[in-house]
Scaffold this motif. Structure first.
Motif, PDB file in Angstrom:
ATOM      1  N   GLU A   1      13.142 -10.814   4.529  1.00 35.10           N
ATOM      2  CA  GLU A   1      13.448 -12.014   5.210  1.00 35.10           C
ATOM      3  C   GLU A   1      12.379 -12.560   6.118  1.00 35.10           C
ATOM      4  O   GLU A   1      12.320 -13.848   6.399  1.00 35.10           O
ATOM      5  N   MET A   2      11.433 -11.821   6.259  1.00 35.16           N
ATOM      6  CA  MET A   2      10.013 -12.484   6.726  1.00 35.16           C
ATOM      7  C   MET A   2       9.204 -13.174   5.861  1.00 35.16           C
ATOM      8  O   MET A   2       7.818 -13.234   6.029  1.00 35.16           O
ATOM      9  N   ARG A   3       9.508 -13.353   4.628  1.00 33.64           N
ATOM     10  CA  ARG A   3       8.813 -14.085   3.737  1.00 33.64           C
ATOM     11  C   ARG A   3       7.891 -13.399   3.085  1.00 33.64           C
ATOM     12  O   ARG A   3       6.918 -13.743   2.703  1.00 33.64           O
ATOM     13  N   TYR A   4       7.843 -12.010   2.928  1.00 31.00           N
ATOM     14  CA  TYR A   4       6.834 -11.112   2.418  1.00 31.00           C
ATOM     15  C   TYR A   4       7.023 -11.209   0.855  1.00 31.00           C
ATOM     16  O   TYR A   4       8.299 -10.918   0.406  1.00 31.00           O
ATOM     17  N   SER A   5       6.163 -11.647   0.379  1.00 33.85           N
ATOM     18  CA  SER A   5       6.471 -12.113  -1.158  1.00 33.85           C
ATOM     19  C   SER A   5       6.315 -10.931  -2.048  1.00 33.85           C
ATOM     20  O   SER A   5       5.622  -9.890  -1.972  1.00 33.85           O
ATOM     21  N   VAL A   6       6.777 -11.020  -3.284  1.00 36.38           N
ATOM     22  CA  VAL A   6       6.716 -10.096  -4.386  1.00 36.38           C
ATOM     23  C   VAL A   6       5.250  -9.932  -4.742  1.00 36.38           C
ATOM     24  O   VAL A   6       4.838  -8.818  -4.948  1.00 36.38           O
ATOM     25  N   ALA A   7       4.628 -11.139  -4.825  1.00 33.29           N
ATOM     26  CA  ALA A   7       3.149 -11.146  -5.364  1.00 33.29           C
ATOM     27  C   ALA A   7       2.255 -10.270  -4.212  1.00 33.29           C
ATOM     28  O   ALA A   7       1.478  -9.586  -4.569  1.00 33.29           O
ATOM     29  N   GLU A   8       2.823 -10.579  -2.910  1.00 26.58           N
ATOM     30  CA  GLU A   8       1.772  -9.920  -1.878  1.00 26.58           C
ATOM     31  C   GLU A   8       1.902  -8.254  -2.132  1.00 26.58           C
ATOM     32  O   GLU A   8       1.249  -7.382  -1.950  1.00 26.58           O
ATOM     33  N   TYR A   9       3.577  -8.056  -2.279  1.00 24.41           N
ATOM     34  CA  TYR A   9       3.744  -6.475  -2.290  1.00 24.41           C
ATOM     35  C   TYR A   9       2.927  -6.094  -3.527  1.00 24.41           C
ATOM     36  O   TYR A   9       2.364  -4.891  -3.444  1.00 24.41           O
ATOM     37  N   LEU A  10       2.932  -6.560  -4.720  1.00 27.72           N
ATOM     38  CA  LEU A  10       2.155  -6.223  -5.934  1.00 27.72           C
ATOM     39  C   LEU A  10       0.856  -5.983  -5.632  1.00 27.72           C
ATOM     40  O   LEU A  10       0.114  -5.013  -6.032  1.00 27.72           O
ATOM     41  N   ASP A  11       0.082  -6.976  -4.922  1.00 26.98           N
ATOM     42  CA  ASP A  11      -1.125  -7.034  -4.920  1.00 26.98           C
ATOM     43  C   ASP A  11      -1.584  -5.918  -3.655  1.00 26.98           C
ATOM     44  O   ASP A  11      -2.527  -5.222  -4.049  1.00 26.98           O
ATOM     45  N   LEU A  12      -0.745  -5.774  -2.582  1.00 27.33           N
ATOM     46  CA  LEU A  12      -1.038  -4.742  -1.852  1.00 27.33           C
ATOM     47  C   LEU A  12      -0.761  -3.324  -2.382  1.00 27.33           C
ATOM     48  O   LEU A  12      -1.588  -2.341  -2.239  1.00 27.33           O
ATOM     49  N   TYR A  13       0.036  -3.091  -3.276  1.00 28.03           N
ATOM     50  CA  TYR A  13       0.232  -1.857  -3.963  1.00 28.03           C
ATOM     51  C   TYR A  13      -1.019  -1.595  -4.883  1.00 28.03           C
ATOM     52  O   TYR A  13      -1.571  -0.291  -4.796  1.00 28.03           O
ATOM     53  N   GLN A  14      -1.608  -2.508  -5.457  1.00 27.90           N
ATOM     54  CA  GLN A  14      -2.613  -2.267  -5.991  1.00 27.90           C
ATOM     55  C   GLN A  14      -3.963  -1.838  -5.382  1.00 27.90           C
ATOM     56  O   GLN A  14      -4.591  -1.203  -5.506  1.00 27.90           O
ATOM     57  N   GLN A  15      -4.018  -2.590  -4.117  1.00 23.46           N
ATOM     58  CA  GLN A  15      -5.052  -2.118  -3.102  1.00 23.46           C
ATOM     59  C   GLN A  15      -4.898  -0.972  -2.746  1.00 23.46           C
ATOM     60  O   GLN A  15      -5.770  -0.087  -2.464  1.00 23.46           O
ATOM     61  N   THR A  16      -3.697  -0.377  -2.461  1.00 23.50           N
ATOM     62  CA  THR A  16      -3.472   0.721  -2.048  1.00 23.50           C
ATOM     63  C   THR A  16      -3.781   1.774  -2.782  1.00 23.50           C
ATOM     64  O   THR A  16      -4.308   2.943  -2.591  1.00 23.50           O
ATOM     65  N   LEU A  17      -3.329   1.594  -4.213  1.00 21.92           N
ATOM     66  CA  LEU A  17      -3.908   2.497  -5.414  1.00 21.92           C
ATOM     67  C   LEU A  17      -5.316   2.558  -5.346  1.00 21.92           C
ATOM     68  O   LEU A  17      -5.906   3.882  -5.541  1.00 21.92           O
ATOM     69  N   ALA A  18      -6.050   1.749  -5.215  1.00 22.08           N
ATOM     70  CA  ALA A  18      -7.521   1.704  -5.397  1.00 22.08           C
ATOM     71  C   ALA A  18      -8.104   2.518  -4.016  1.00 22.08           C
ATOM     72  O   ALA A  18      -8.862   3.481  -4.190  1.00 22.08           O
ATOM     73  N   ARG A  19      -7.384   2.383  -2.754  1.00 19.38           N
ATOM     74  CA  ARG A  19      -7.764   3.214  -2.011  1.00 19.38           C
ATOM     75  C   ARG A  19      -7.466   4.709  -1.959  1.00 19.38           C
ATOM     76  O   ARG A  19      -8.343   5.522  -1.612  1.00 19.38           O
ATOM     77  N   ALA A  20      -6.332   4.760  -2.421  1.00 22.86           N
ATOM     78  CA  ALA A  20      -5.845   6.241  -2.597  1.00 22.86           C
ATOM     79  C   ALA A  20      -6.800   7.028  -3.804  1.00 22.86           C
ATOM     80  O   ALA A  20      -6.858   8.215  -3.795  1.00 22.86           O
ATOM     81  N   ALA A  21      -7.524   6.122  -4.637  1.00 23.23           N
ATOM     82  CA  ALA A  21      -8.282   6.897  -5.621  1.00 23.23           C
ATOM     83  C   ALA A  21      -9.863   7.242  -5.122  1.00 23.23           C
ATOM     84  O   ALA A  21     -10.409   8.001  -5.489  1.00 23.23           O
ATOM     85  N   LYS A  22     -10.139   6.549  -3.846  1.00 21.17           N
ATOM     86  CA  LYS A  22     -11.344   6.916  -3.369  1.00 21.17           C
ATOM     87  C   LYS A  22     -11.173   8.420  -2.532  1.00 21.17           C
ATOM     88  O   LYS A  22      -9.998   8.503  -1.753  1.00 21.17           O
ATOM     89  N   PRO A  23     -11.943   9.304  -2.436  1.00 21.66           N
ATOM     90  CA  PRO A  23     -12.124  10.304  -1.810  1.00 21.66           C
ATOM     91  C   PRO A  23     -11.995   9.953  -0.334  1.00 21.66           C
ATOM     92  O   PRO A  23     -12.533   9.069   0.165  1.00 21.66           O
ATOM     93  N   ASN A  24     -11.269  10.684   0.541  1.00 20.13           N
ATOM     94  CA  ASN A  24     -11.047  10.343   1.890  1.00 20.13           C
ATOM     95  C   ASN A  24     -11.469  11.760   2.800  1.00 20.13           C
ATOM     96  O   ASN A  24     -10.690  12.681   2.598  1.00 20.13           O
ATOM     97  N   LEU A  25     -12.267  11.721   3.648  1.00 18.88           N
ATOM     98  CA  LEU A  25     -12.862  12.855   4.180  1.00 18.88           C
ATOM     99  C   LEU A  25     -11.741  13.195   5.315  1.00 18.88           C
ATOM    100  O   LEU A  25     -11.834  14.467   5.794  1.00 18.88           O
ATOM    101  N   ALA A  26     -11.092  12.274   5.663  1.00 22.78           N
ATOM    102  CA  ALA A  26     -10.056  12.571   6.612  1.00 22.78           C
ATOM    103  C   ALA A  26      -8.808  13.265   6.071  1.00 22.78           C
ATOM    104  O   ALA A  26      -7.879  13.547   6.894  1.00 22.78           O
ATOM    105  N   THR A  27      -8.443  13.116   4.844  1.00 18.77           N
ATOM    106  CA  THR A  27      -7.040  13.350   4.482  1.00 18.77           C
ATOM    107  C   THR A  27      -6.850  14.918   4.708  1.00 18.77           C
ATOM    108  O   THR A  27      -7.532  16.035   4.418  1.00 18.77           O
TER     109      THR A  27
END
Length: 616
Positions: free
Chosen positions: A436-462
């Motif tokens: 209901e906050m008008r968070y769009s499907v397109a934004e969700y999908l785009d953010l998910y792809q960004q998150t996948l890209a972030r997850a693919a990078k090594p993170n020294l803090a994990t």
């Protein structure tokens, strides 16, 4: 037509009308029915956009029939805009902790009554055909606590006292009109003695209730409030809720509650019921709308027969599998008696319960079979895939708990494939919003792809230990390791976010050995209507010994908070281009600390939520 000829109107585009050479009706046929709920509304675009379908399902074609169209609910700010009155006359507004705030009106101030009365008159003059106008609190709990208002609250044992006292005065000025007001949140409890005027329409709202079971069982205080209002007036409109507004497409197994809730409303003199569906598509959207409309018409209908008839007519050969999903997900929820199914919850809350991994896999397998059964029928297949969206969404959200592993070892059905199916199905169905906050499907999908890209990078803090210097509250079990657990947050603060209310965030991560540092980043959530804001800035520090820290840099909020800020958003505060070595890193996120004066939570402590500290 339905009773005698077997006609069915499942959906604006799905009807079953038998082709008969003649009508086999008995000569002495007589059918009459007087529905106990006389004004029936299902808040869904299926009905608002399709008036012919609304007529067939015997529900209103408008959310607020007969109302002044610009004064339907939460109207105080319309009658007395803060921009027009607050600066010159703060005394017109709510006194909170010794300060006047433009959150609600001071209902015992005579000038407030006169201004609202005149404003109501102007609205009614502009819309002379309207029968109802709302004179109701704004959507927050910051009501006036001045001595005069509190005297009424004390005498009436509820803040509804000052509201009914005020609205009664307005109602007496307009005796030929219905003056609607809310019994909502702080005004839900009925006053002890004050009786609403005959032309005051009480709109009683059930927003707080646990949806895992019938209201009478899970929310007995609401049932008590309903009975108390019913003892004062028979002019009651129920505002009930049927879906999860923070996640339209999430599994929300509450179909078993629709009938007992409507029977409760009917039995307590509610002849006007507004069922707030999601308006935009949500889980099992067509079924939920159809079933709710049918029960509004006849609360004593055979609900399983109505449901099964719809499933067979709408999903055809796939109906047994959709039914199996519905029955199993409801049974799994019922088995967890402690689970609170909340309108503003998140699927992640169910990952140890009715949405645990083995059950998600089972639900997924049911929809696999459903799709196979109707694979040769593209139209029915699309309906099945729309029903499946809730399971796909829950699985996508569950995958965020271990995205790095998903990226490295995608398994039989990679998350990218599920994302692609989710995108294809929502596009084909015209589904554009996630909440209901008008968070769009397109934004969700785009953010998910960004998150996948972030997850693919090594993170020294994990997986590295985190020490908090400020205290979190309530969410993510207040566990500091939420910041480095590799699980990524989504659009809701229930899922993998660590929250801090009314305080700044300070935390230290120990990389356990000295490392080269080139980039630092942290994600923060914003949900403006829930008083969740981005930090004003984020500072990053480094240290060799964990005691003496040097500043590496400051990242300001790229989108400072404004009245027109995006309601639901995620921002990464990233500091790139570093040439540093350190074992310990510190983050300081500067909170705004409290909501600004223009916000409905003015004066309340605000939240900041952080997730996944990334070090590269």
């Amino acid at each position: 037509m339905e009773h005698e000829l077997g006609c069915r109107y499942y959906h604006p585009e799905v009807e079953r009308v038998p082709s008969l050479p003649r009508f086999p009706l008995a000569a002495d046929l007589h059918y009459a029915y007087d529905p106990p709920i006389t004004t029936r509304t299902v808040h869904a675009r299926l009905f608002y956009d399709q008036p012919a379908f609304a007529e067939k399902r015997r529900v209103t074609q408008d959310a607020f029939p007969g109302y002044v169209p610009t004064a339907r609910v939460h109207t105080f700010h319309r009658f007395m805009p803060a921009v027009s009155f607050y600066e010159a006359h703060p005394e017109y507004y709510a006194l909170r902790n010794g300060k006047r705030l433009p959150t609600q009106l001071c209902l015992t101030h005579e000038a407030v009554f006169e201004i609202v009365r005149d404003s109501v008159a102007a609205y009614l003059q502009a819309y002379p055909e309207a029968r109802v106008i709302s004179v109701s609190q704004d959507d927050n709990t910051q009501y006036c606590q001045c001595a005069q208002c509190e005297a009424i609250h004390t005498a009436e044992e509820s803040p509804a006292g000052s509201m009914i006292h005020f609205v009664n005065r307005i109602a007496r000025e307009f005796p030929t009109k219905q003056i609607s007001t809310l019994a909502y949140q702080y005004t839900r409890k009925a006053p002890k003695n004050l009786v609403p005027e005959p032309n005051v329409l009480i709109t009683l709202c059930s927003i707080e209730c646990d949806r895992s079971g019938p209201i009478a069982e899970k929310c007995p205080d609401f049932a008590a409030d309903l009975r108390a209002w019913g003892a004062l007036t028979d002019n009651i409109r129920i505002w009930d809720y049927t879906t999860q507004f923070t996640n339209f497409l999430a599994p929300f197994p509450n179909l078993h509650t629709l009938q007992p809730n409507l029977q409760l409303f009917r039995d307590n003199h509610a002849t006007w019921v507004f069922e707030q569906h999601s308006h935009h598509p949500s889980e099992l959207f067509a079924l939920r709308a159809y079933l709710t409309a049918q029960l509004l018409w006849n609360p004593d209908a055979d609900v399983e027969a109505v449901r099964d008839d719809f499933l067979t007519g709408y999903y055809e050969e796939a109906a047994p599998y959709v039914r199996a999903y519905i029955e199993r997900v409801h049974a799994e929820l019922a088995a967890d008696s402690a689970f609170f199914l909340f309108l503003y919850g998140d699927p992640s809350q169910g990952f140890e319960s009715f949405l645990r991994p083995q059950m998600l896999a089972y639900y997924d397998s049911l929809y696999d079979e459903a799709e196979q059964t109707v694979a040769a029928k593209p139209e029915i297949l699309q309906r099945v895939r729309e029903a499946r969206l809730s399971v796909d969404y829950a699985l996508l959200e569950h995958s965020k708990r271990h995205l790095a592993a998903e990226v490295q070892n995608p398994g039989d059905f990679p998350v990218q494939d599920r994302l692609a199916r989710f995108a294809q199905t929502t596009e084909a169905a015209g589904i554009t919003l996630m909440n209901e906050m008008r968070y769009s499907v397109a934004e969700y999908l785009d953010l998910y792809q960004q998150t996948l890209a972030r997850a693919a990078k090594p993170n020294l803090a994990t997986g590295k230990p985190v020490r908090l210097l400020t205290q979190p509250k309530k969410y993510a079990d207040e566990d500091p390791q939420t910041l480095t657990d590799g699980a990524f947050g989504s659009s809701s603060f229930y899922a993998n976010w660590l929250g801090f209310e009314g305080t700044h965030l300070e935390a230290i991560v120990d990389l356990e050995e000295t490392q080269d540092i080139h980039e630092l980043s942290a994600g923060f959530l914003q949900v403006v209507n829930h008083i969740v804001f981005f930090p004003t800035e984020v500072r990053y520090y480094a240290s060799e010994d964990g005691k003496t820290f040097r500043l590496l840099g400051t990242v300001p909020n790229a989108t400072p908070l404004r009245p027109d800020s995006k309601i639901n958003d995620i921002q990464y505060f990233t500091l790139p281009g570093l040439q540093a070595r350190a074992r310990y890193l510190k983050i300081e996120a500067q909170s705004p600390l409290e909501a600004p004066v223009w916000h409905h939570g003015a004066g309340l402590g605000c939240w900041i939520f952080m997730d996944e500290w990334e070090v590269r």
